[in-house]
Write an enzyme that holds these catalytic residues in place. Sequence first.
Site, mmCIF file in Angstrom:
data_model
loop_
_atom_site.group_PDB
_atom_site.id
_atom_site.type_symbol
_atom_site.label_atom_id
_atom_site.label_comp_id
_atom_site.label_asym_id
_atom_site.label_seq_id
_atom_site.Cartn_x
_atom_site.Cartn_y
_atom_site.Cartn_z
ATOM 1 N N VAL A 100 33.840 44.386 41.826
ATOM 2 C CA VAL A 100 34.702 45.549 41.620
ATOM 3 C C VAL A 100 34.721 46.448 42.860
ATOM 4 O O VAL A 100 35.336 47.509 42.846
ATOM 5 C CB VAL A 100 34.245 46.359 40.373
ATOM 6 C CG1 VAL A 100 34.291 45.501 39.126
ATOM 7 C CG2 VAL A 100 32.845 46.957 40.556
ATOM 8 N N ASP A 101 34.054 46.011 43.952
ATOM 9 C CA ASP A 101 33.911 46.895 45.117
ATOM 10 C C ASP A 101 35.153 46.969 46.007
ATOM 11 O O ASP A 101 35.245 47.841 46.885
ATOM 12 C CB ASP A 101 32.673 46.495 45.944
ATOM 13 C CG ASP A 101 32.664 45.025 46.357
ATOM 14 O OD1 ASP A 101 33.751 44.440 46.582
ATOM 15 O OD2 ASP A 101 31.565 44.440 46.458
ATOM 16 N N HIS A 116 37.423 41.354 37.145
ATOM 17 C CA HIS A 116 36.610 42.337 36.413
ATOM 18 C C HIS A 116 37.008 43.775 36.760
ATOM 19 O O HIS A 116 36.276 44.712 36.435
ATOM 20 C CB HIS A 116 35.113 42.123 36.674
ATOM 21 C CG HIS A 116 34.584 40.862 36.042
ATOM 22 N ND1 HIS A 116 33.354 40.332 36.332
ATOM 23 C CD2 HIS A 116 35.139 40.021 35.128
ATOM 24 C CE1 HIS A 116 33.162 39.218 35.623
ATOM 25 N NE2 HIS A 116 34.243 39.011 34.892
ATOM 26 N N CYS A 127 46.583 56.984 27.057
ATOM 27 C CA CYS A 127 47.931 56.441 27.311
ATOM 28 C C CYS A 127 47.879 55.120 28.083
ATOM 29 O O CYS A 127 48.908 54.481 28.280
ATOM 30 C CB CYS A 127 48.815 57.456 28.034
ATOM 31 S SG CYS A 127 48.367 57.738 29.761
ATOM 32 N N CYS A 147 48.475 62.853 30.400
ATOM 33 C CA CYS A 147 48.317 63.246 28.987
ATOM 34 C C CYS A 147 47.002 63.987 28.720
ATOM 35 O O CYS A 147 46.718 64.328 27.578
ATOM 36 C CB CYS A 147 48.421 62.009 28.091
ATOM 37 S SG CYS A 147 46.939 60.990 28.127
ATOM 38 N N SER A 186 25.915 34.055 39.966
ATOM 39 C CA SER A 186 24.878 33.362 39.201
ATOM 40 C C SER A 186 25.493 32.371 38.220
ATOM 41 O O SER A 186 24.783 31.543 37.648
ATOM 42 C CB SER A 186 24.006 34.381 38.444
ATOM 43 O OG SER A 186 24.823 35.179 37.612
HETATM 44 C C1 BJW Z 1 23.442 35.583 47.197
HETATM 45 C C2 BJW Z 1 23.010 36.519 48.083
HETATM 46 C C3 BJW Z 1 23.454 36.352 49.380
HETATM 47 C C4 BJW Z 1 22.178 37.076 46.256
HETATM 48 N N1 BJW Z 1 24.243 35.329 49.696
HETATM 49 N N2 BJW Z 1 24.205 34.552 47.404
HETATM 50 C C5 BJW Z 1 31.567 31.839 26.467
HETATM 51 C C6 BJW Z 1 30.255 31.532 26.185
HETATM 52 C C7 BJW Z 1 29.315 32.540 26.021
HETATM 53 C C8 BJW Z 1 29.659 33.886 26.128
HETATM 54 C C9 BJW Z 1 30.964 34.188 26.415
HETATM 55 C C10 BJW Z 1 31.908 33.174 26.585
HETATM 56 N N3 BJW Z 1 33.093 33.758 26.867
HETATM 57 C C11 BJW Z 1 32.916 35.117 26.906
HETATM 58 C C12 BJW Z 1 31.626 35.394 26.605
HETATM 59 C C13 BJW Z 1 31.018 36.769 26.532
HETATM 60 C C14 BJW Z 1 30.728 37.381 27.890
HETATM 61 C C15 BJW Z 1 29.747 36.486 28.642
HETATM 62 O O1 BJW Z 1 30.065 35.774 29.555
HETATM 63 N N4 BJW Z 1 28.480 36.533 28.262
HETATM 64 C C16 BJW Z 1 27.471 35.707 28.918
HETATM 65 C C17 BJW Z 1 26.605 36.599 29.802
HETATM 66 C C18 BJW Z 1 26.681 34.986 27.873
HETATM 67 N N5 BJW Z 1 31.936 37.558 28.668
HETATM 68 C C19 BJW Z 1 32.723 38.606 28.469
HETATM 69 O O2 BJW Z 1 32.455 39.440 27.611
HETATM 70 C C20 BJW Z 1 33.973 38.747 29.318
HETATM 71 N N6 BJW Z 1 35.064 38.946 28.441
HETATM 72 C C21 BJW Z 1 35.657 37.945 27.783
HETATM 73 O O3 BJW Z 1 35.445 36.772 28.025
HETATM 74 O O4 BJW Z 1 36.533 38.357 26.793
HETATM 75 C C22 BJW Z 1 36.914 37.411 25.800
HETATM 76 C C23 BJW Z 1 35.697 37.066 24.928
HETATM 77 C C24 BJW Z 1 34.779 38.047 24.574
HETATM 78 C C25 BJW Z 1 33.642 37.719 23.793
HETATM 79 C C26 BJW Z 1 33.434 36.404 23.399
HETATM 80 C C27 BJW Z 1 34.360 35.413 23.769
HETATM 81 C C28 BJW Z 1 35.502 35.762 24.547
HETATM 82 C C29 BJW Z 1 33.896 39.969 30.201
HETATM 83 C C30 BJW Z 1 32.844 39.870 31.238
HETATM 84 C C31 BJW Z 1 32.744 41.195 32.016
HETATM 85 C C32 BJW Z 1 31.573 41.198 32.971
HETATM 86 N N7 BJW Z 1 31.335 42.521 33.405
HETATM 87 C C33 BJW Z 1 30.272 42.747 34.375
HETATM 88 C C34 BJW Z 1 29.891 44.244 34.418
HETATM 89 C C35 BJW Z 1 30.848 45.107 35.112
HETATM 90 C C36 BJW Z 1 30.222 46.451 35.249
HETATM 91 C C37 BJW Z 1 30.360 46.994 36.635
HETATM 92 O O5 BJW Z 1 30.414 46.268 37.636
HETATM 93 O O6 BJW Z 1 30.393 48.198 36.706
HETATM 94 O O7 BJW Z 1 30.677 42.223 35.633
HETATM 95 S S1 BJW Z 1 28.755 41.921 34.013
HETATM 96 C C38 BJW Z 1 28.327 41.646 35.680
HETATM 97 O O8 BJW Z 1 28.160 40.205 35.786
HETATM 98 C C39 BJW Z 1 29.548 42.046 36.525
HETATM 99 C C40 BJW Z 1 29.721 40.809 37.387
HETATM 100 O O9 BJW Z 1 31.059 40.715 37.864
HETATM 101 C C41 BJW Z 1 29.297 39.692 36.489
HETATM 102 C C42 BJW Z 1 28.907 38.415 37.218
HETATM 103 O O10 BJW Z 1 27.771 38.639 37.995
HETATM 104 P P1 BJW Z 1 27.613 37.901 39.394
HETATM 105 O O11 BJW Z 1 28.680 38.329 40.297
HETATM 106 O O12 BJW Z 1 27.469 36.457 39.168
HETATM 107 O O13 BJW Z 1 26.261 38.575 39.938
HETATM 108 P P2 BJW Z 1 24.740 38.144 39.641
HETATM 109 O O14 BJW Z 1 23.899 39.300 40.008
HETATM 110 O O15 BJW Z 1 24.567 37.606 38.285
HETATM 111 O O16 BJW Z 1 24.471 36.937 40.635
HETATM 112 C C43 BJW Z 1 24.457 37.100 42.033
HETATM 113 C C44 BJW Z 1 24.177 35.740 42.672
HETATM 114 O O17 BJW Z 1 24.256 35.903 44.067
HETATM 115 C C45 BJW Z 1 22.786 35.167 42.350
HETATM 116 O O18 BJW Z 1 22.912 33.812 41.963
HETATM 117 C C46 BJW Z 1 22.031 35.250 43.689
HETATM 118 O O19 BJW Z 1 21.193 34.123 43.905
HETATM 119 C C47 BJW Z 1 23.166 35.230 44.677
HETATM 120 N N8 BJW Z 1 22.894 35.954 45.908
HETATM 121 N N9 BJW Z 1 22.195 37.436 47.383
HETATM 122 C C48 BJW Z 1 24.598 34.444 48.684
HETATM 123 N N10 BJW Z 1 23.047 37.226 50.320
HETATM 124 ZN ZN ZN Z 2 46.884 59.430 29.856
#
Ligand code: BJW
Ligand code: ZN
Length: 237
Positions: A100-101, A116, A127, A147, A186
């Site tokens: 989100v950055d 995201h 609204c 609003c 991840s």
């Molecule tokens: C390096 C490094 C370097 C370090 N060089 N690498 C199917 C199955 C099971 C569950 C679900 C499913 N479908 C949906 C779900 C529910 C849920 C979900 O996935 N849950 C699982 C956790 C189990 N998903 C949702 O709710 C999504 N909505 C959706 O699907 O709606 C329909 C639906 C809902 C419910 C059920 C079914 C369908 C929405 C997901 C929204 C995620 N939001 C967040 C928070 C935002 C808040 C904010 O930013 O302010 O988004 S969660 C957080 O995780 C953030 C990230 O975008 C997201 C992913 O994280 P990311 O980017 O992978 O970061 P890290 O920290 O996890 O990993 C970093 C990696 O980098 C690591 O591996 C390091 O090793 C590596 N690294 N330094 C290279 N220098």
């Molecule tokens: Zn409004």
Amino acid sequence: MLRDLKTRLAGAAAVTVVTGAGISADSGIPTFRGNDGLWNKYRPEELASPEAFARDPRLVWTWYNWRRELIAAKQPNPAHHALVELERRVNTFRIITQNVDGFHSLAGSQSVSEIHGNIWKVRCTQCGRVAANRDVPIAVPPCCAVCRGLLRPHIVWFGESLDPGELRQSHDALRDCEVLLIIGTSGVVYPAASFGAVAKARGAFVAELNRDPTPQSDLVDAAIHGAAKDLVPELLD
Ligand code: BJW
Ligand code: ZN
């Protein structure tokens, strides 16, 4: 493995890139999971959920103000810049980012789907109007210019649906690509966690570039471990 990937990339007309927090870690932005991750210090359900916002919008905005301040002070790194160059070289190119950055666009990438959301956008809870807002800090609690409704971050929290337009664009890019790069995620949050499998089923060569192994590592054609800021520029040499 890196050499094989470079050869594939050099011959590809369509490339899609999925990025996560790891690509911005080298800019000094904390990731979510792992020892230094945000979710190690804060509970997502208390800060990044619709329920948390309904309970205490001030607390949630205070946390986002801290994140805004942190991100505003940082810059895209060589991995973001290398993707700008890759886009120049490839016919059909799209970045699908979970971040989100806004760093991909800030670096100069043109085709970016922010699935995201974006920390520099706000959305009215009344609204639905989405607006850009770069205030650091934002006045808490902020209200809609149209609003007067309460504004929230234009970010997808757990359990919330992703924007259908962004999702459609992402699926088109996964369907059409010859090479998919998955960088710095991840691979545990859906739907992004399924994107590698989707592209692979369509015949793409799928490569993961990540500091650590992930649940996706065994499913991809090439899993390369290291820092994104080193690995991504190397792909272009
Ligand atoms: C390096 C490094 C370097 C370090 N060089 N690498 C199917 C199955 C099971 C569950 C679900 C499913 N479908 C949906 C779900 C529910 C849920 C979900 O996935 N849950 C699982 C956790 C189990 N998903 C949702 O709710 C999504 N909505 C959706 O699907 O709606 C329909 C639906 C809902 C419910 C059920 C079914 C369908 C929405 C997901 C929204 C995620 N939001 C967040 C928070 C935002 C808040 C904010 O930013 O302010 O988004 S969660 C957080 O995780 C953030 C990230 O975008 C997201 C992913 O994280 P990311 O980017 O992978 O970061 P890290 O920290 O996890 O990993 C970093 C990696 O980098 C690591 O591996 C390091 O090793 C590596 N690294 N330094 C290279 N220098
Ligand atoms: Zn409004």
